[in-house]
Scaffold this motif. Structure first.
Motif, mmCIF file in Angstrom:
data_model
loop_
_atom_site.group_PDB
_atom_site.id
_atom_site.type_symbol
_atom_site.label_atom_id
_atom_site.label_comp_id
_atom_site.label_asym_id
_atom_site.label_seq_id
_atom_site.Cartn_x
_atom_site.Cartn_y
_atom_site.Cartn_z
ATOM 1 N N ALA A 49 0.764 -1.124 -0.057
ATOM 2 C CA ALA A 49 0.104 -0.026 -0.088
ATOM 3 C C ALA A 49 0.863 1.298 -0.097
ATOM 4 O O ALA A 49 0.578 2.034 -0.694
ATOM 5 N N THR A 50 1.802 1.363 0.753
ATOM 6 C CA THR A 50 2.885 2.479 0.785
ATOM 7 C C THR A 50 3.665 2.613 -0.455
ATOM 8 O O THR A 50 3.383 3.737 -1.078
ATOM 9 N N VAL A 51 3.928 1.834 -0.888
ATOM 10 C CA VAL A 51 4.696 1.554 -2.350
ATOM 11 C C VAL A 51 3.907 2.294 -3.427
ATOM 12 O O VAL A 51 4.012 3.173 -4.016
ATOM 13 N N VAL A 52 2.651 1.561 -3.319
ATOM 14 C CA VAL A 52 1.709 2.104 -4.599
ATOM 15 C C VAL A 52 0.990 3.625 -4.322
ATOM 16 O O VAL A 52 1.215 4.269 -5.124
ATOM 17 N N ALA A 53 0.952 4.039 -2.971
ATOM 18 C CA ALA A 53 0.580 5.218 -2.808
ATOM 19 C C ALA A 53 1.695 6.489 -3.148
ATOM 20 O O ALA A 53 1.370 7.292 -3.921
ATOM 21 N N MET A 54 2.777 5.947 -2.970
ATOM 22 C CA MET A 54 4.079 6.961 -3.150
ATOM 23 C C MET A 54 4.388 6.824 -4.399
ATOM 24 O O MET A 54 4.765 7.950 -5.195
ATOM 25 N N GLY A 55 4.209 5.633 -5.166
ATOM 26 C CA GLY A 55 4.584 5.698 -6.522
ATOM 27 C C GLY A 55 3.349 6.568 -7.429
ATOM 28 O O GLY A 55 3.873 6.975 -8.582
ATOM 29 N N MET A 56 2.354 6.387 -6.997
ATOM 30 C CA MET A 56 1.082 7.348 -7.737
ATOM 31 C C MET A 56 1.289 8.907 -7.577
ATOM 32 O O MET A 56 0.785 9.593 -8.110
ATOM 33 N N ILE A 57 1.842 9.053 -6.370
ATOM 34 C CA ILE A 57 1.657 10.630 -6.039
ATOM 35 C C ILE A 57 3.173 11.304 -5.747
ATOM 36 O O ILE A 57 3.181 12.236 -6.620
ATOM 37 N N ALA A 58 4.186 10.562 -5.083
ATOM 38 C CA ALA A 58 5.154 11.177 -5.092
ATOM 39 C C ALA A 58 6.172 11.056 -6.314
ATOM 40 O O ALA A 58 6.953 11.995 -6.746
ATOM 41 N N LEU A 59 6.066 10.029 -6.951
ATOM 42 C CA LEU A 59 7.206 9.814 -8.051
ATOM 43 C C LEU A 59 6.928 10.501 -9.302
ATOM 44 O O LEU A 59 7.696 11.388 -9.764
ATOM 45 N N PRO A 60 5.537 10.828 -9.734
ATOM 46 C CA PRO A 60 5.356 11.879 -10.640
ATOM 47 C C PRO A 60 5.878 13.164 -10.703
ATOM 48 O O PRO A 60 6.367 13.944 -11.100
ATOM 49 N N THR A 61 5.541 13.742 -9.171
ATOM 50 C CA THR A 61 6.118 14.987 -8.503
ATOM 51 C C THR A 61 7.842 15.017 -8.736
ATOM 52 O O THR A 61 8.045 16.062 -9.156
ATOM 53 N N MET A 62 8.138 14.144 -8.309
ATOM 54 C CA MET A 62 9.845 13.932 -8.388
ATOM 55 C C MET A 62 10.347 14.018 -9.572
ATOM 56 O O MET A 62 11.114 14.810 -10.037
ATOM 57 N N LEU A 63 9.772 13.180 -10.829
ATOM 58 C CA LEU A 63 9.981 13.274 -12.212
ATOM 59 C C LEU A 63 9.900 14.596 -12.551
ATOM 60 O O LEU A 63 10.746 15.163 -13.463
ATOM 61 N N ARG A 64 8.522 15.300 -12.438
ATOM 62 C CA ARG A 64 8.528 16.586 -12.936
ATOM 63 C C ARG A 64 9.436 17.865 -12.622
ATOM 64 O O ARG A 64 9.630 18.576 -13.245
#
Length: 508
Positions: free
Chosen positions: A114-129
């Motif tokens: 749950a933690t990986v999926v949540a952060m993958g959907m929210i934090a990862l796009p922000t970090m890439l942008r």
């Protein structure tokens, strides 16, 4: 047997069926060749009964339910947004915020997927942008999610405490001691707490150092965002922190057993989810306060109405306790209604049953596997191998840690814990290794099993949640530095054992 088990899993058979099937196959092969006595399988019923009546394992479904309710109530989103706005203006700040949120979620939910999926959907796009290296961003998200296995409370530590306690007792019996000591879940939680925080510190130092040495990999946020106010920070951080303090404080303080503390956590998660889904804040706060007061007063002044000398004070106290129960129950039922209407309760219960069934199926079938393995003489052979290792006790431990690390490429932490550890842990303890220190080393080692291909679950979770521009190869390459950091943490705890054993010795 282990090679056949790995082969069955690689062929795609369900893990539990593979474990039981391999055990049954080798039992009959051993019987046909005259090296296994089928009557040993008669002990299987007692083993199953022992697992199902184990009070420690009751905490597993409650902690799983707590984590899933918190995950589905979208607490991770608020934490990530607030921490990202707080640290994003610093080079490497987004990565640091992901690690800190992972640590908070680890201590409050303990659900890696749950933690990986949540952060993958929210934090990862922000970090890439904001210009983060896809490899670094993927590695940070994957690794932060695995903190739920080393920071208590966690399912891994609960299962590990039961296995290590049995191994410790077995080692003492082998030494001729019949007044034996045991290891509790609270002791393992206490032993893992500081190493878990040390691991968080290692990740943060690595991110800051990499951002300083290679600023193009982890730049400051290019997007303009307002700093969160103190109220926003408190609103995001205080609820999970209070839940962590309530659960861990009850266990480490000796106020409640792990199962009781898990029940407290489950109720607390329900109240938090109900508050986020529209329940009256006043009702939730008053109801939660009533339940806490009830727990404290019933421990200090228990009332037994069946006694013949019950007086007016006891009747008044009983009435007050009933009032507290009614207030707390109202808050709980209101929260249940709100999260049921929000389509959270049913999926949470379904997920809890699925995860719990998977864990217990693995534990039960592992009992068959270990029984057959012992019947074939495997336990004695492993003990002989460990004793013959060059370097004595240190060589045996290095060999065991390498085996656990390699098996982590193919097996889940549950299979390794309930199949391999009962075979090697008693021998390692007999060689003089402290069981709590040993448990922490093994826990950090097992944590890497979520990151190592081809069966690293965090890699699969992130692959499903990551944007399409992030390739599978980038995810695999991104976790390599963090696997090395976890190995460094194992070495650090090895060289500084007081980091693991100081707190449990202080408390217990």
């Amino acid at each position: 047997m282990f090679a056949a088990l790995i082969g069955g899993i690689l062929l795609g058979y369900p893990v539990s069926f593979s474990i039981a099937g391999v055990a049954t196959l080798f039992a009959f092969l051993g019987w046909m060749t005259g090296i296994f006595d089928l009557s040993l399988l008669g002990a299987l019923g007692q083993r199953v009964f022992g697992v199902l009546t184990n009070d420690v394992l009751i905490a597993i479904p409650l902690f799983v339910f707590m984590g899933i309710v918190l995950e589905k109530s979208r607490i991770a989103e608020d934490l990530l947004e607030t921490m990202g706005r707080l640290f994003g203006s610093v080079r490497g700040g987004l990565g640091v915020s992901v690690v800190l949120v992972g640590a908070l979620l680890a201590a409050s939910t303990g659900i890696v997927g749950a933690t990986v999926v949540a952060m993958g959907m929210i934090a990862l796009p922000t970090m890439l942008r904001n210009g983060y290296s896809p490899k670094l961003a993927s590695g940070v998200v994957c690794t932060s999610g695995t903190l739920g296995q080393i920071i208590p409370p966690s399912t891994l530590l609960i299962i590990l405490s039961d296995v290590m306690s049995n191994a410790y007792q077995q080692a003492q019996f082998a030494q001729g001691k019949f007044t034996i000591e045991t290891i509790s879940v609270g002791q393992i939680f206490a032993a893992a707490l500081i190493p878990g925080l040390v691991l968080v510190g290692i990740y943060i130092l690595y991110l800051l150092a990499r951002a300083w040495l290679r600023p193009e990999d982890a730049p400051a946020m290019s997007e303009h965002v307002d700093k969160p106010s103190r109220i926003e920070i408190m609103r995001a951080i205080v609820p999970p922190v209070l839940l962590i303090v309530a659960v861990l404080g009850a266990i480490l303080g000796g106020i409640a057993t792990p199962s009781e503390a898990a029940a407290v956590g489950a109720v607390g998660a329900l109240l938090m989810a109900g508050l986020r889904k529209g329940a009256s804040p006043t009702l939730i706060i008053v109801g939660g306060g009533a339940l806490i007061l009830l727990a404290i007063l019933s421990g200090i002044a228990p009332i037994r109405m069946q006694r013949s000398d019950t007086g007016v004070f006891e009747y008044m106290a009983a009435g007050f306790y009933i009032l507290l129960v009614l207030i707390g129950s109202t808050a709980i039922f209101t929260s249940l209604r709100k999260i049921a209407l929000a389509q959270i309760l049913r999926p949470a219960l379904t997920s809890t049953m699925t995860v719990t069934a998977m864990i217990f199926a693995t534990i039960l079938t592992a009992s068959v596997f270990s029984l057959v393995f012992v019947g074939l003489g495997g336990e004695d052979r492993i003990a002989d191998i460990l004793k013959s290792m060059p370097g004595g006790a240190t060589g045996a431990l290095v060999f065991s840690m390498l085996i656990i690390f390699v098996l982590g490429f193919f097996l889940d932490f549950v299979e390794i814990t309930v199949i391999l550890l009962p075979l090697v842990a008693p021998a390692l303890i007999l060689m003089g290794h402290d069981p709590m220190w040993l448990a922490v080393l093994i826990a950090i080692n097992l944590q890497t099993s979520f990151l190592t291909p081809p069966f690293g679950f965090s890699l699969f979770y992130l692959r499903g949640a990551a944007p399409k521009e992030v390739t599978t190869g980038q995810i695999y390459q991104g976790v390599i530095p963090f696997i090395l950091l976890q190995i460094f943490a194992v070495v650090l705890i090895w060289l500084l054992p007081d980091v693991a054993v100081w707190l449990p010795k202080l408390i217990y």
